[in-house]
Scaffold this motif. Structure first.
Motif, PDB file in Angstrom:
ATOM      1  N   ARG A 129     -28.788 -27.001 -39.769  1.00 32.37           N
ATOM      2  CA  ARG A 129     -30.126 -27.211 -40.330  1.00 32.37           C
ATOM      3  C   ARG A 129     -31.220 -26.481 -39.545  1.00 32.37           C
ATOM      4  NH1 ARG A 129     -30.860 -30.382 -44.550  1.00 32.37           N
ATOM      5  NH2 ARG A 129     -29.031 -31.466 -45.292  1.00 32.37           N
ATOM      6  N   GLU A 137     -30.741 -24.418 -46.702  1.00 36.60           N
ATOM      7  CA  GLU A 137     -30.847 -24.346 -48.168  1.00 36.60           C
ATOM      8  C   GLU A 137     -30.192 -23.067 -48.703  1.00 36.60           C
ATOM      9  OE1 GLU A 137     -33.488 -27.125 -46.415  1.00 36.60           O
ATOM     10  OE2 GLU A 137     -33.421 -24.955 -46.041  1.00 36.60           O
ATOM     11  N   ASP A 140     -26.477 -23.671 -48.547  1.00 38.87           N
ATOM     12  CA  ASP A 140     -26.125 -24.596 -49.630  1.00 38.87           C
ATOM     13  C   ASP A 140     -26.032 -23.836 -50.962  1.00 38.87           C
ATOM     14  OD1 ASP A 140     -25.632 -27.027 -50.982  1.00 38.87           O
ATOM     15  OD2 ASP A 140     -27.773 -27.432 -51.199  1.00 38.87           O
ATOM     16  N   ASP A 141     -26.982 -22.955 -51.205  1.00 38.39           N
ATOM     17  CA  ASP A 141     -27.019 -22.190 -52.447  1.00 38.39           C
ATOM     18  C   ASP A 141     -25.808 -21.268 -52.579  1.00 38.39           C
ATOM     19  OD1 ASP A 141     -28.277 -21.052 -54.871  1.00 38.39           O
ATOM     20  OD2 ASP A 141     -28.571 -19.292 -53.597  1.00 38.39           O
TER      21      ASP A 141
END
Length: 190
Positions: A129, A137, A140-141
């Motif tokens: 993170r 993010e 994650d994508d």
């Protein structure tokens, strides 16, 4: 699958993985692991790096498991169209956002953008993170696009020796579990 059933290809990122890096430690511990060596660690050229991964996969006589860190992740993913049928699985750690214009050095952007096609083999993507080279993010994508299981490593920096991940026992456990679920008959050559 057991580690002895696979050719485990260690794919380091920009400037290689030093002796204290978890990739180097895994390579030393796993008898079937070998590093994909690059001619230019500090001036990576995407086509050359991808070609080296393809060469190493083609030399393999057992199912291949990719273990890529940082710039090794886009290198491996760009190689998939040429190696996908020989790979049993992939373990991706700390994928950098190579499409981000703020990335340094700038020439790392030549490894972007990531292909977004689903991978033809199981994979895990481990992301932090607070990775300075890639937002959670973003990881994650791309993991979602690939059909890769995303593992949230919390605030772990770039998951390298600089962030305190030399031995990385948590990663070893996740990798061992992942390996145990892979099929040993994938990618066999006659």
């Amino acid at each position: 699958m057991k580690a002895s059933d696979a050719d485990i290809l260690i794919i380091p990122g920009y400037t290689n993985s030093g002796p204290d890096h978890w990739q180097s430690r895994w390579q030393a511990k796993l008898s079937t692991a070998r590093r994909v060596e690059q001619a230019e660690w500090s001036k990576p050229v995407r086509e050359d790096w991808v070609a080296r991964v393809v060469e190493e996969v083609e030399k393999s006589t057992r199912p291949v498991v990719l273990v890529a860190h940082s710039l090794g992740v886009p290198t491996a993913v760009h190689a998939v169209p040429r190696i996908g049928n020989k790979v049993a699985g992939a373990f991706f750690v700390a994928p950098p956002d190579v499409a981000n214009p703020a990335i340094r050095p700038k020439h790392l952007m030549t490894f972007g953008p990531y292909p977004r096609d689903p991978l033809p083999f199981p994979s895990i993507t481990v992301a932090s993170r607070n990775d300075p080279f890639g937002a959670f993010e973003h990881a994650d994508d791309i993991a979602g696009a690939w059909g890769s299981l995303l593992i949230d490593a919390g605030e772990s920096g770039h998951i390298n020796s600089d962030s305190g991940h030399g031995p990385w026992p948590e990663g070893t456990m996740v990798f061992a579990q992942f390996l145990s679920r892979l099929r040993a008959d994938v990618g066999r050559t006659a």
